[in-house]
Design an enzyme around this catalytic site. Structure first.
Site, PDB file in Angstrom:
ATOM      1  CE  LYS A   1      -4.438  -1.632   1.472  1.00 55.31           C
ATOM      2  NZ  LYS A   1      -5.626  -1.525   2.289  1.00 55.31           N
TER       3      LYS A   1
ATOM      4  CE  LYS B   1      -7.235  -8.343  -1.253  1.00 51.81           C
ATOM      5  NZ  LYS B   1      -7.581  -8.252   0.148  1.00 51.81           N
TER       6      LYS B   1
ATOM      7  CE  LYS C   1     -13.889  -3.268   1.058  1.00 48.28           C
ATOM      8  NZ  LYS C   1     -12.677  -3.177   1.872  1.00 48.28           N
TER       9      LYS C   1
END
Ligand code: AQP
Length: 330
Positions: free
Chosen positions: A113, A195, A198
């Site tokens: 991230k 993966k 969202k």
């Protein structure tokens, strides 16, 4: 005999995907029958990446309504919003004091991230796993249902529990992972090696639990496959493998049954059928969701009662922690 405790949570960081449903929420429903489950909407976690305040509020209620629409029953489990229970932030501060920078630096999620916002990295993204450890340890949790991606964080929670117990005497239960019966990780429809998330910038990569039938059909039709042309379950055909997993979860059919059914039949028909089972599977959840969203008073009642229960249980642990580290009683 007291039931064992399960803790888990979902971030209100956007509309929930069928990855969140299959990997988390669907399993939560089964667990509430056997365990004393705490299911949290982790809004404190969500702000580790930038959020638009009005969307965060909307998404938080949406997660609660999806929890309920999927079959979670507030009579059987505790449903609450993380920021409504002060102990989560407070225990994080104490656990920060025994966390090692080196260990947090090695967390895969942080590394991934942080690549996305290298310029203004915030400290909360770095200490995210400490907050997650607090979530879990506050409830003297026995089991945490985790996907592959969260195993490293659970390991950190176990380390922190043991470190605190060794330093100050027995305080926390050391939690165990709960391996899911169906461990499939749902992958992006556009990049099946990643993966389904969202927060994906490409909305064709994910199917939302609340997507309309037309959107579901369109996204499945556009899903990346291969030129082999056979519906077979293997790692050479990641796109097809992912669609087979999705089909299997929503239809209840086994992978073998699906392989047999589509022998010699092209991807076009297979994709149409995948879309249909997803549409059919999500329809009752969407219907219940729409009813629940019309009843905001009920949603408020659920999260208020949930936070009362969660506050009571978590304060018991926090009081012990404060006493052991040497804080004077309030
Ligand atoms: N694609 C997935 N397949 C299986 N399980 C998944 N989970 C998430 N995506 C998949 C599981 O859902 C739970 C809640 O996830 P989260 O919202 O707390 O955070 P996440 O894992 O980071 O989910 P996202 O969708 O990828 O969110 P963003 O994009 O905001 O980071 C977890 O148990 C997770 O394993």
């Amino acid at each position: 005999m007291d039931k064992k405790v399960v803790f888990s949570g979902v971030q209100p960081s956007g509309g929930l995907t069928i990855g969140n449903y299959i990997g988390a929420i669907k399993n939560f429903v089964g667990l509430q029958e056997k365990y004393n489950c705490y299911y949290c909407i982790v809004d404190l976690h969500a702000i580790t990446v930038p959020q638009i305040p009005k969307d965060l509020r909307k998404n938080t209620l949406e997660v609660l309504a999806i929890y309920l629409a999927s079959g979670l029953d507030p009579e059987k489990c505790t449903l609450f919003i993380q920021s409504h229970v002060n102990a989560h932030a407070e225990l994080t501060w104490v656990l920060n004091s025994i966390s090692y920078m080196g260990q947090l630096n090695r967390m895969t999620q942080f590394k991934e991230k942080s690549k996305k916002s290298e310029e203004n990295l915030n400290a909360a993204l770095f200490t995210y796993p400490v907050l997650m450890a607090s979530d879990i340890l506050l409830y003297q949790t026995d089991f945490v249902p985790v996907g592959e991606d969260q195993k490293q964080h659970l390991e950190l929670a176990r380390d922190l529990a043991e470190r605190f117990n060794n330093k100050y005497s027995e305080t926390f239960k050391v939690p165990e992972p709960l391996i899911q019966e169906f461990g499939a990780k749902i992958m992006s429809l556009q990049e099946p090696e990643n993966k389904m998330s969202k927060s994906d910038q490409n909305e064709n990569g994910y199917i939302l639990i609340l997507d309309k039938p037309d959107a579901i059909r369109r996204k499945v039709k556009r899903a990346v496959t291969d030129s082999i042309g056979e519906v077979r379950y293997n790692d050479e055909q990641l796109g097809i493998k992912n669609l087979m997993n999705i089909y299997s979860v929503f239809s209840g059919d086994s992978i073998e049954e699906i392989e047999n059914r589509y022998q010699g039949i092209g991807y076009g028909k297979f994709k149409e059928d995948v879309a249909e089972v997803v549409v059919q599977g999500l329809a009752p959840i969407q219907e219940r969701y729409n009813d629940l969203m019309k009843n905001k008073d009920y949603l408020e009642k659920v999260y208020k009662e949930g936070s009362e229960k969660a506050n009571y249980a978590s304060m018991k642990t926090l009081r012990k922690v404060y006493k052991k580290v040497g804080f004077i009683q309030r």
